[in-house]
Design an enzyme around this catalytic site. Structure first.
Site, PDB file in Angstrom:
ATOM      1  N   PRO A  11      41.106  39.732  39.785  1.00  0.00           N
ATOM      2  CA  PRO A  11      42.245  40.116  40.627  1.00  0.00           C
ATOM      3  C   PRO A  11      43.536  39.821  39.875  1.00  0.00           C
ATOM      4  O   PRO A  11      43.681  38.752  39.284  1.00  0.00           O
ATOM      5  CB  PRO A  11      42.103  39.193  41.844  1.00  0.00           C
ATOM      6  CG  PRO A  11      41.323  38.011  41.374  1.00  0.00           C
ATOM      7  CD  PRO A  11      40.435  38.508  40.266  1.00  0.00           C
ATOM      8  N   CYS A  36      45.192  30.040  43.350  1.00  0.00           N
ATOM      9  CA  CYS A  36      46.524  30.522  42.947  1.00  0.00           C
ATOM     10  C   CYS A  36      47.496  29.346  42.788  1.00  0.00           C
ATOM     11  O   CYS A  36      47.631  28.510  43.684  1.00  0.00           O
ATOM     12  CB  CYS A  36      47.073  31.520  43.973  1.00  0.00           C
ATOM     13  SG  CYS A  36      48.685  32.144  43.460  1.00  0.00           S
ATOM     14  N   ASN A  79      35.142  32.522  34.315  1.00  0.00           N
ATOM     15  CA  ASN A  79      36.412  33.202  34.059  1.00  0.00           C
ATOM     16  C   ASN A  79      37.336  32.314  33.230  1.00  0.00           C
ATOM     17  O   ASN A  79      37.370  31.102  33.395  1.00  0.00           O
ATOM     18  CB  ASN A  79      37.076  33.554  35.404  1.00  0.00           C
ATOM     19  CG  ASN A  79      38.522  34.050  35.272  1.00  0.00           C
ATOM     20  OD1 ASN A  79      39.428  33.503  35.888  1.00  0.00           O
ATOM     21  ND2 ASN A  79      38.739  35.071  34.483  1.00  0.00           N
TER      22      ASN A  79
HETATM   23  C1  LIG Z   1      49.610  38.669  36.485  1.00  0.00           C
HETATM   24  C2  LIG Z   1      48.449  37.891  37.046  1.00  0.00           C
HETATM   25  C3  LIG Z   1      48.159  38.003  38.394  1.00  0.00           C
HETATM   26  C4  LIG Z   1      47.076  37.280  38.939  1.00  0.00           C
HETATM   27  N1  LIG Z   1      46.786  37.431  40.266  1.00  0.00           N
HETATM   28  C5  LIG Z   1      45.702  36.779  40.786  1.00  0.00           C
HETATM   29  C6  LIG Z   1      45.332  36.961  42.152  1.00  0.00           C
HETATM   30  O1  LIG Z   1      45.959  37.712  42.909  1.00  0.00           O
HETATM   31  N2  LIG Z   1      44.250  36.271  42.605  1.00  0.00           N
HETATM   32  C7  LIG Z   1      43.520  35.428  41.790  1.00  0.00           C
HETATM   33  O2  LIG Z   1      42.540  34.843  42.238  1.00  0.00           O
HETATM   34  N3  LIG Z   1      43.844  35.265  40.496  1.00  0.00           N
HETATM   35  C8  LIG Z   1      44.897  35.922  39.978  1.00  0.00           C
HETATM   36  N4  LIG Z   1      45.199  35.768  38.656  1.00  0.00           N
HETATM   37  C9  LIG Z   1      44.306  34.980  37.783  1.00  0.00           C
HETATM   38  C10 LIG Z   1      43.294  35.906  37.123  1.00  0.00           C
HETATM   39  O3  LIG Z   1      42.480  36.548  38.088  1.00  0.00           O
HETATM   40  C11 LIG Z   1      42.389  35.124  36.139  1.00  0.00           C
HETATM   41  O4  LIG Z   1      41.728  34.100  36.861  1.00  0.00           O
HETATM   42  C12 LIG Z   1      43.189  34.499  35.002  1.00  0.00           C
HETATM   43  O5  LIG Z   1      44.089  35.431  34.440  1.00  0.00           O
HETATM   44  C13 LIG Z   1      42.238  33.954  33.918  1.00  0.00           C
HETATM   45  O6  LIG Z   1      41.488  34.991  33.337  1.00  0.00           O
HETATM   46  P1  LIG Z   1      41.868  35.588  31.885  1.00  0.00           P
HETATM   47  O7  LIG Z   1      42.029  34.410  30.959  1.00  0.00           O
HETATM   48  O8  LIG Z   1      40.716  36.490  31.529  1.00  0.00           O
HETATM   49  O9  LIG Z   1      43.158  36.339  32.067  1.00  0.00           O
HETATM   50  C14 LIG Z   1      46.292  36.442  38.108  1.00  0.00           C
HETATM   51  C15 LIG Z   1      46.611  36.331  36.747  1.00  0.00           C
HETATM   52  C16 LIG Z   1      47.676  37.041  36.218  1.00  0.00           C
HETATM   53  C17 LIG Z   1      47.988  36.901  34.746  1.00  0.00           C
END
Ligand SMILES: Cc1cc2nc3c(=O)[nH]c(=O)nc-3n(C[C@H](O)[C@H](O)[C@H](O)COP(=O)(O)O)c2cc1C
Length: 333
Positions: free
Chosen positions: A19, A103, A203
């Site tokens: 997300p 979050c 993740n």
């Molecule tokens: C711009 C942005 C928006 C995000 N929005 C959400 C969200 O709405 N809900 C959520 O559970 N995590 C949110 N996250 C966290 C991501 O889902 C994910 O857990 C985090 O980016 C780590 O994964 P990655 O290292 O592959 O990016 C957000 C991250 C980013 C960068």
């Protein structure tokens, strides 16, 4: 290959699109599905907003059939309101509810929601209990390691969630206080996997297909979730899915093809957004497709200065046309 089962929903692979608030709308999620994600998740939506009938919250919950299977993620701090929102979503056809317990944004934690709940295990448990009891569809949860590195609560949280009847848990292997660049601690994903028998989705920090394989090898997680690295690079999802099913992943597509994917994405986006409400986000996504392209530093500002979908699509189209395919080169010569 083991198939991943989230309640009654069986995934067709082991890669989940994360997300992403402000980025991951319906078109983004559709493109993620087309490029190998087996599940997509909406950005966090206010349970209070949903229960009060707030049009913006319901707009965020709207999906396209092409996205399915899709989880709708909700946040809040009141068990009854989270349960009511889950039930309303179920009534409107949602197949999976995801509870946000991770979050870190100030406006979310200030209300006792998101990662604040990692510090209030009783309330987190009460929310999970109430949501699971309210609906017959699967309810999942997304957590982090804890509020900070001195308060890691993974083990007791995953146990409580499993006990409450949660159908799968995503663990973002960073703490609330970490920066987005902090190296995630995948060893906690491995520990969570050992602790519960429901699927654990790992993740954090997957940037390349081989990272997905490394995460599964190191943790034995049921599936991986990819966030930032797939923005502007949706083919990463398919590459990760291939490597996890024992195949050699395809190479990154050539630039002409990448920009073709960007055009497809933006054209769909323009069609579904007649009032230009998501134009700023679309511009950001378009710029992400140019990441790493030779001369990107020249073109990205142009993209970020556009003021309509028409203009944006035209720039991407002309950039794509600069990348002549080898086939055309030989006929032109
Ligand atoms: C711009 C942005 C928006 C995000 N929005 C959400 C969200 O709405 N809900 C959520 O559970 N995590 C949110 N996250 C966290 C991501 O889902 C994910 O857990 C985090 O980016 C780590 O994964 P990655 O290292 O592959 O990016 C957000 C991250 C980013 C960068």
């Amino acid at each position: 290959m083991r198939s991943v089962r989230i309640g009654d929903v069986v995934l067709d692979g082991r890669v989940v699109m994360a997300p992403l608030a402000g980025v991951g709308g319906p078109v983004f999620r559709q493109v993620a599905r087309e490029h190998g994600a087996s599940l997509v998740v909406t950005p966090l939506i206010s349970a209070v907003g949903l229960t009060r009938g707030d049009p913006k919250s319901w707009e965020m919950a709207r999906g396209k059939p092409e996205e399915e299977p899709r989880a709708v993620q909700i946040f809040g701090s009141e068990p009854e309101i989270m349960a009511e929102a889950a039930l309303l979503l179920q009534d409107r056809g949602t197949r999976i509810i995801d509870l946000n317990f991770g979050c870190p944004a100030r406006r979310i934690v200030a209300n006792g929601s998101g990662s604040a709940l990692l510090r209030d295990g009783e309330r987190l448990r009460a929310i999970a209990d109430a949501a699971v009891k309210a609906v017959s569809i699967p309810v999942t949860a997304k957590i982090r390691l804890g509020w900070n590195r001195r308060e890691i609560v993974v083990i007791r949280t995953v146990r409580a969630l499993e006990d409450a009847g949660i159908a799968a848990i995503t663990l973002h292997a960073r703490a609330k206080s970490d920066s987005p660049a902090t190296i995630p601690s995948w060893e906690w994903i491995a520990r969570a996997v050992q602790e519960v028998s429901i699927p654990v989705i790992g993740n954090g920090g997957i940037e390349k297909p081989r990272d997905a394989k490394r995460m599964v090898d190191q943790t034995d997680c049921a599936a991986v979730m990819i966030g930032r690295a797939a923005v502007g690079r949706p083919w990463l999802l398919q590459q990760a899915a291939s490597i996890l099913s024992g195949q050699t992943p395809a190479m990154d597509p050539p630039w002409r093809q990448r920009l073709g994917v960007a055009l497809h994405h933006l054209t769909l986006q323009a069609e579904t957004d007649p009032n230009n409400q998501e134009f700023f986000s679309a511009r950001g996504v378009a710029s992400a497709y140019l990441r790493g392209m030779p001369d990107a530093r020249r073109y990205r500002p142009l993209v970020l200065r556009t003021s309509s979908y028409g203009e944006l699509i035209e720039i991407i189209r002309s950039l794509r046309n600069q990348w002549i395919s080898p086939h055309l080169l030989s006929t032109d010569a």
